[in-house]
Motif scaffolding. Structure first.
Motif, PDB file in Angstrom:
ATOM      1  N   GLY A 173      19.357  59.151  49.470  1.00 45.31           N
ATOM      2  CA  GLY A 173      19.203  60.608  49.536  1.00 45.31           C
ATOM      3  C   GLY A 173      20.385  61.035  48.915  1.00 45.31           C
ATOM      4  O   GLY A 173      20.594  62.195  48.738  1.00 45.31           O
ATOM      5  N   GLY A 174      21.296  60.379  48.449  1.00 42.18           N
ATOM      6  CA  GLY A 174      22.553  60.952  47.748  1.00 42.18           C
ATOM      7  C   GLY A 174      23.652  61.386  48.655  1.00 42.18           C
ATOM      8  O   GLY A 174      23.567  61.133  50.083  1.00 42.18           O
ATOM      9  N   LEU A 175      24.504  62.024  48.099  1.00 42.45           N
ATOM     10  CA  LEU A 175      25.632  62.460  48.972  1.00 42.45           C
ATOM     11  C   LEU A 175      25.323  63.561  49.906  1.00 42.45           C
ATOM     12  O   LEU A 175      24.375  64.550  49.782  1.00 42.45           O
ATOM     13  CB  LEU A 175      26.790  63.448  48.190  1.00 42.45           C
ATOM     14  CG  LEU A 175      27.877  63.854  49.063  1.00 42.45           C
ATOM     15  CD1 LEU A 175      28.807  62.687  49.481  1.00 42.45           C
ATOM     16  CD2 LEU A 175      28.801  64.701  47.895  1.00 42.45           C
ATOM     17  N   TYR A 176      25.599  63.666  51.111  1.00 42.11           N
ATOM     18  CA  TYR A 176      25.217  64.375  52.256  1.00 42.11           C
ATOM     19  C   TYR A 176      26.425  65.414  52.573  1.00 42.11           C
ATOM     20  O   TYR A 176      27.477  64.903  52.983  1.00 42.11           O
ATOM     21  CB  TYR A 176      24.880  63.748  53.695  1.00 42.11           C
ATOM     22  CG  TYR A 176      24.290  64.584  54.741  1.00 42.11           C
ATOM     23  CD1 TYR A 176      23.469  65.649  54.529  1.00 42.11           C
ATOM     24  CD2 TYR A 176      23.813  63.916  55.884  1.00 42.11           C
ATOM     25  CE1 TYR A 176      22.883  66.442  55.412  1.00 42.11           C
ATOM     26  CE2 TYR A 176      23.222  64.786  56.994  1.00 42.11           C
ATOM     27  CZ  TYR A 176      22.629  66.165  56.620  1.00 42.11           C
ATOM     28  OH  TYR A 176      22.067  66.689  57.548  1.00 42.11           O
ATOM     29  N   VAL A 177      26.532  66.656  52.307  1.00 40.25           N
ATOM     30  CA  VAL A 177      27.462  67.541  52.631  1.00 40.25           C
ATOM     31  C   VAL A 177      27.212  68.242  53.912  1.00 40.25           C
ATOM     32  O   VAL A 177      26.070  68.948  53.979  1.00 40.25           O
ATOM     33  CB  VAL A 177      27.632  68.533  51.325  1.00 40.25           C
ATOM     34  CG1 VAL A 177      28.407  69.932  51.721  1.00 40.25           C
ATOM     35  CG2 VAL A 177      28.077  67.805  50.192  1.00 40.25           C
ATOM     36  N   LEU A 178      28.000  68.306  54.650  1.00 37.21           N
ATOM     37  CA  LEU A 178      27.914  68.850  55.937  1.00 37.21           C
ATOM     38  C   LEU A 178      29.219  69.848  56.131  1.00 37.21           C
ATOM     39  O   LEU A 178      30.354  69.529  55.893  1.00 37.21           O
ATOM     40  CB  LEU A 178      28.101  67.914  57.054  1.00 37.21           C
ATOM     41  CG  LEU A 178      27.069  66.861  57.351  1.00 37.21           C
ATOM     42  CD1 LEU A 178      27.267  66.129  58.487  1.00 37.21           C
ATOM     43  CD2 LEU A 178      25.676  67.650  57.617  1.00 37.21           C
ATOM     44  N   GLY A 179      28.836  71.344  56.384  1.00 38.77           N
ATOM     45  CA  GLY A 179      29.963  72.155  56.718  1.00 38.77           C
ATOM     46  C   GLY A 179      30.069  72.383  58.169  1.00 38.77           C
ATOM     47  O   GLY A 179      29.261  72.412  58.848  1.00 38.77           O
ATOM     48  N   GLY A 180      31.297  72.377  58.434  1.00 34.65           N
ATOM     49  CA  GLY A 180      31.851  72.677  59.827  1.00 34.65           C
ATOM     50  C   GLY A 180      31.799  73.965  60.413  1.00 34.65           C
ATOM     51  O   GLY A 180      32.450  74.241  61.077  1.00 34.65           O
ATOM     52  N   GLY A 181      31.329  75.028  59.409  1.00 35.48           N
ATOM     53  CA  GLY A 181      31.318  76.180  59.794  1.00 35.48           C
ATOM     54  C   GLY A 181      31.163  77.138  58.377  1.00 35.48           C
ATOM     55  O   GLY A 181      31.500  76.710  57.488  1.00 35.48           O
ATOM     56  N   ARG A 182      30.468  78.250  58.732  1.00 38.41           N
ATOM     57  CA  ARG A 182      30.653  79.347  57.617  1.00 38.41           C
ATOM     58  C   ARG A 182      31.743  79.769  57.179  1.00 38.41           C
ATOM     59  O   ARG A 182      32.604  80.024  58.140  1.00 38.41           O
ATOM     60  CB  ARG A 182      29.685  80.588  57.990  1.00 38.41           C
ATOM     61  CG  ARG A 182      28.244  79.973  57.898  1.00 38.41           C
ATOM     62  CD  ARG A 182      27.530  79.959  56.332  1.00 38.41           C
ATOM     63  NE  ARG A 182      26.035  79.691  56.399  1.00 38.41           N
ATOM     64  CZ  ARG A 182      25.323  80.652  56.127  1.00 38.41           C
ATOM     65  NH1 ARG A 182      25.891  81.988  55.602  1.00 38.41           N
ATOM     66  NH2 ARG A 182      23.897  80.810  56.140  1.00 38.41           N
ATOM     67  N   HIS A 183      32.104  79.672  55.944  1.00 34.02           N
ATOM     68  CA  HIS A 183      33.519  80.407  55.428  1.00 34.02           C
ATOM     69  C   HIS A 183      33.336  81.982  55.569  1.00 34.02           C
ATOM     70  O   HIS A 183      32.252  82.647  55.418  1.00 34.02           O
ATOM     71  CB  HIS A 183      33.960  79.638  54.203  1.00 34.02           C
ATOM     72  CG  HIS A 183      34.274  78.448  54.261  1.00 34.02           C
ATOM     73  ND1 HIS A 183      33.169  77.576  53.948  1.00 34.02           N
ATOM     74  CD2 HIS A 183      35.386  77.586  54.655  1.00 34.02           C
ATOM     75  CE1 HIS A 183      33.623  76.348  54.210  1.00 34.02           C
ATOM     76  NE2 HIS A 183      35.187  76.279  54.438  1.00 34.02           N
ATOM     77  N   HIS A 184      34.584  82.602  55.298  1.00 38.69           N
ATOM     78  CA  HIS A 184      34.592  84.120  54.895  1.00 38.69           C
ATOM     79  C   HIS A 184      34.045  84.566  53.969  1.00 38.69           C
ATOM     80  O   HIS A 184      33.782  85.830  53.711  1.00 38.69           O
ATOM     81  CB  HIS A 184      35.994  84.497  55.214  1.00 38.69           C
ATOM     82  CG  HIS A 184      36.579  84.412  56.546  1.00 38.69           C
ATOM     83  ND1 HIS A 184      36.122  85.248  57.559  1.00 38.69           N
ATOM     84  CD2 HIS A 184      37.219  83.623  56.998  1.00 38.69           C
ATOM     85  CE1 HIS A 184      36.882  84.965  58.597  1.00 38.69           C
ATOM     86  NE2 HIS A 184      37.466  83.792  58.475  1.00 38.69           N
ATOM     87  N   SER A 185      33.317  83.711  52.980  1.00 41.99           N
ATOM     88  CA  SER A 185      32.933  84.086  51.733  1.00 41.99           C
ATOM     89  C   SER A 185      31.761  83.085  51.268  1.00 41.99           C
ATOM     90  O   SER A 185      31.866  81.611  51.483  1.00 41.99           O
ATOM     91  CB  SER A 185      33.766  83.930  50.503  1.00 41.99           C
ATOM     92  OG  SER A 185      32.999  83.837  49.041  1.00 41.99           O
TER      93      SER A 185
END
Length: 765
Positions: free
Chosen positions: A505-517
């Motif tokens: 499935g390729g690279l899995y990007v996980l965000g640890g939270g929404r940023h201010h932008s």
């Protein structure tokens, strides 16, 4: 009809219009028609042809052929669309991994051939400036152009040589500092930068919007500087939230309680802090309280090698050579038990926005420009050209997973990483700050998952860490990805496991939270799905995240629907997260606009004085004035040596121009900080600022002339007189730094932010 169109644009998250690519696409067949012909030329003939090209299609074709020979890379048609957009003076939005660096190099060649040179390619840091210049040098060489680069460690001679090249790569701050230093030379030959013609801005949204209001400062040593903040830091140490002080809901301001104030006044010897004679102590104590209560180590700053280093909120890495203003830097240094670093007297300053505006031609590139399209148009008259990817993006962007608490969010993140890691699928996790990245790394270690961590504490290792983030089984935890400048290839830098990783499935990007932008979120997402690769992204959010608590706490229902593991399944909460991010963006935009309104008058004054200084530096205008205003003494010097009067008059006038400008900047800084109080009297703070700034500047020119005449008449001069004489004492040392945004803003900024939040909340009811 227009209202409907605007609503549709907002819904599509594409504010304003973008450049029509149809006229640019018509040029592509012309470029391709030249390809076979150019392939027949040897290198010398290609270089000769490149030196004569004037037509856009030929310029692009030559750039494509030079890249093919020098780098073994034939630019795609979409890259040439990016070149055409930049040659047309637009910002090209190109996805991560689509070859922006090479696109910029061909555009730079095109601007030189169009007589828009020399060209400065402005980057976000020294690493990218040097890397890109050295990487693209073979291309430039084949095209018959010279290229140079400037970094913080470059000597004046190296800088002069770099700027003498056809194309120069430099971080925007280094280029700005060189401009400021050139504005204070007393000899024309001491300049390093030369004329400003064309700027190609890399990471254009970051530099032109996020950093636009950042002042670049040239400072000088001041005798007898003292530091009352260290005393104040000792006084506030040990004070407790809720008892001695209270923090506002938005986390941007703090105030003493009556109990806390009594404790502080007792520690200072029983004084009344609000007595007029203790104004300086009151200011120092308030600044120290802000540092104590609101600025957090490993979030807002790190301590490394005995120094406080600020963390760039937009990039999650150390903000090189930045300081907080108004004593805040010294307060944090005091809080951490470090000696205060000198702030010095400001000799010259210019914002990033004002510096970029000095270039007659500006264009740029970035992966995320559309969301700030209106601002690029408002501040720089730049349009955005959205360049399609060479291969369609097939990345899967999953819905946000929202949790009630930070701990539940981290637990879920670790569980998700473990699932992918077990299969060998590479995972890249973007965290909100240094502290969170280290907390997650510890949790992963406890779960037996090895991870590479990239944050402000080890950002010098970033290229190596990021390059291997796509390797089979890799887990990489990083702060913000904007401006990292390194592609993540599936299977690692050598792509040895590419197929195996792609099948997973390729690279899995996980965000640890929404940023201010949203742009920062998009930069992180864009690391997956590069050039048509498979990939996926998902963001894990907590209702305790600062973004939500500061910008939309009232939008969260009292009892949102959620699962037993804390996963929230409530549409109203989904809306609240989106709303919080939009409010944050709106607040930042309003603060930017407000700050720029104040900067405009200062920039107009700086330009006017700069033009006057240039006349003094390059002509005998001051000598002619002295012949009129102090004729007898002027004649004596002319009789002694014809060259003595111009030399003496120039040195004296330049000294007083620089001295009075420094004093003027200090005065305006005080006015700017205090002007918000006049708003309480229902006066427009901007009008009040102008009312103080304009007369002060109008008095500057006569004062320069009077001081010049006074110094000339009070001193004796002979043939051996030198400008470093004790009568013209310049600072013994100078240094440069950037003034990092005060994280709390001025009182006026906070007022603007509060009003912005209220209006936004009201508009969404």
């Amino acid at each position: 009809m227009q209202r409907l169109k605007n609503r549709a644009q907002r819904f599509l998250q594409r504010p304003g219009t973008t450049v029509d690519l149809a006229p640019l696409q018509k040029v592509l067949p012309e470029i391709e028609a030249l390809e076979d012909e150019l392939k027949e030329l040897d290198d010398a003939a290609l270089t000769e042809r490149a030196a004569e090209a004037t037509q856009v299609a030929e310029i692009c074709a030559l750039g494509r052929e030079a890249a093919r020979r020098a780098l073994d890379e034939r630019p795609y048609d979409v890259q040439l669309l990016g070149v055409l957009a930049m040659l047309g003076g637009s910002v090209a939005e190109m996805a991560t991994g689509e070859g922006k660096t090479l696109t910029a190099a061909i555009a730079a060649y095109g601007h030189v051939r169009s007589n828009n040179g020399p060209v400065h390619v402005l980057t976000v840091n020294d690493y990218l400036a040097r890397r890109d210049a050295e990487w693209m040098e073979p291309v430039y060489k084949l095209l018959g152009l010279s290229v140079g680069w400037v970094t913080e460690s470059s000597t004046p001679e190296e800088r002069r040589a770099a700027y003498a090249s056809d194309v120069t790569y430099a971080s925007v701050s280094e280029a700005g500092f060189d401009y400021l230093r050139d504005q204070l030379v007393t000899d024309v030959d001491a300049r390093v930068q030369g004329a400003l013609a064309t700027a190609i801005v890399d990471e254009a949204d970051s530099i032109l919007i996020d950093e636009a209001r950042v002042p670049m400062v040239l400072a000088g040593a001041v005798a007898g500087e003292h530091d009352p903040v260290h005393v104040a830091a000792g006084v506030v140490k040990g004070l407790r939230s809720g008892r001695h002080y209270e923090i506002a809901d938005d986390g941007r301001s703090v105030a003493f309680t009556s109990t806390g104030l009594a404790v502080v006044e007792r520690k200072l010897g029983g004084i009344d802090l609000y007595d007029d004679e203790h104004v300086e102590q009151l200011s120092a104590v308030n600044v120290a309280l802000h540092a104590h209560a609101l600025l957090h180590r490993d979030v807002d700053y790190i301590v490394r090698n005995g120094a406080v280093e600020l963390v760039d909120e937009m990039r999650g890495r150390v903000a090189q050579r930045r300081r907080w203003p108004d004593g805040l830097q010294a307060a944090v240094e005091a809080k951490e038990g470090l000696d205060a670093t000198a702030e010095g007297e400001v000799l010259g300053t210019i914002t990033v926005q004002a510096y970029i505006a000095l270039y007659p031609t500006v264009c740029g590139m970035t992966a995320t420009a559309v969301l700030v399209g209106e601002q690029l148009r408002e501040y720089f008259k730049l349009e955005v050209a959205v360049i399609p990817p060479n291969t369609p993006c097939i990345r899967v962007d999953e819905p946000d997973r929202i949790y009630a608490t930070r701990q539940e969010k981290e637990d879920a993140l670790v569980a998700e990483i473990a699932l992918s890691h077990e299969k060998g699928r590479p995972v890249l996790v973007g965290t909100l700050d240094v502290k969170e990245s280290e907390s997650l790394a510890k949790a992963l270690d406890a779960a037996g998952i090895p991870a590479n961590v990239l944050n402000a504490k080890n950002d010098d290792e970033e290229a190596a860490i990021i390059a291997e983030a796509g390797k089979f089984g890799a887990v990489t935890v990083s702060t913000q990805m904007a401006g990292r400048g390194v592609d993540i290839r599936l299977g690692g830098s050598d792509q040895s496991d590419r197929e195996r990783v792609a099948e997973l499935g390729g690279l899995y990007v996980l965000g640890g939270g929404r940023h201010h932008s949203r742009r920062v979120d998009d930069q992180l997402r864009g690391r997956a799905g590069r050039q048509g690769d498979p990939g996926a992204s998902a963001f894990f959010v907590s209702l305790e995240d600062d973004l939500i608590q500061r910008n939309a706490p009232d939008a969260i229902p009292a009892s949102p629907r959620m699962n037993f593991d804390g996963l929230v399944t409530d549409e109203q909460v989904d809306y609240a997260v989106e709303h919080a991010q939009r409010v944050s963006e709106g607040v930042q935009h309003e603060i930017h606009r407000n700050t720029w309104r104040y900067s405009v008058v200062i920039e107009q004054q700086r330009k006017a004085l700069s033009e006057r200084r240039e006349r003094v530096l390059t002509s005998d205008v001051t000598a002619e004035m002295l012949k009129t205003r102090s004729s007898e003494k002027a004649e004596e010097l002319v009789e002694l040596d014809e060259e003595l009067l111009p030399r003496v008059s120039r040195s004296i006038a330049l000294y007083h121009i620089d001295r009075l400008w420094a004093e003027h900047l200090a005065e305006l800084s005080e006015v700017r900080e205090g002007v918000h109080l006049r708003a309480l009297g229902r006066l427009d703070p901007l009008d009040e600022f102008h009312r103080a700034a304009v007369p002060a500047f109008n008095a500057l020119i006569p004062a320069i002339e009077e001081r010049t005449i006074e110094t000339f008449e009070e001193n004796e001069f002979d043939k051996d007189w030198a400008p470093d004489d004790k009568t013209l004492v310049r600072p013994s040392a100078t240094w440069t730094y950037l003034v990092h945004d005060n994280p709390f803003g001025s009182e006026l900024d906070r007022l603007v932010a509060a009003v912005g939040r209220r209006l936004s909340a009201g508009g969404n009811n």
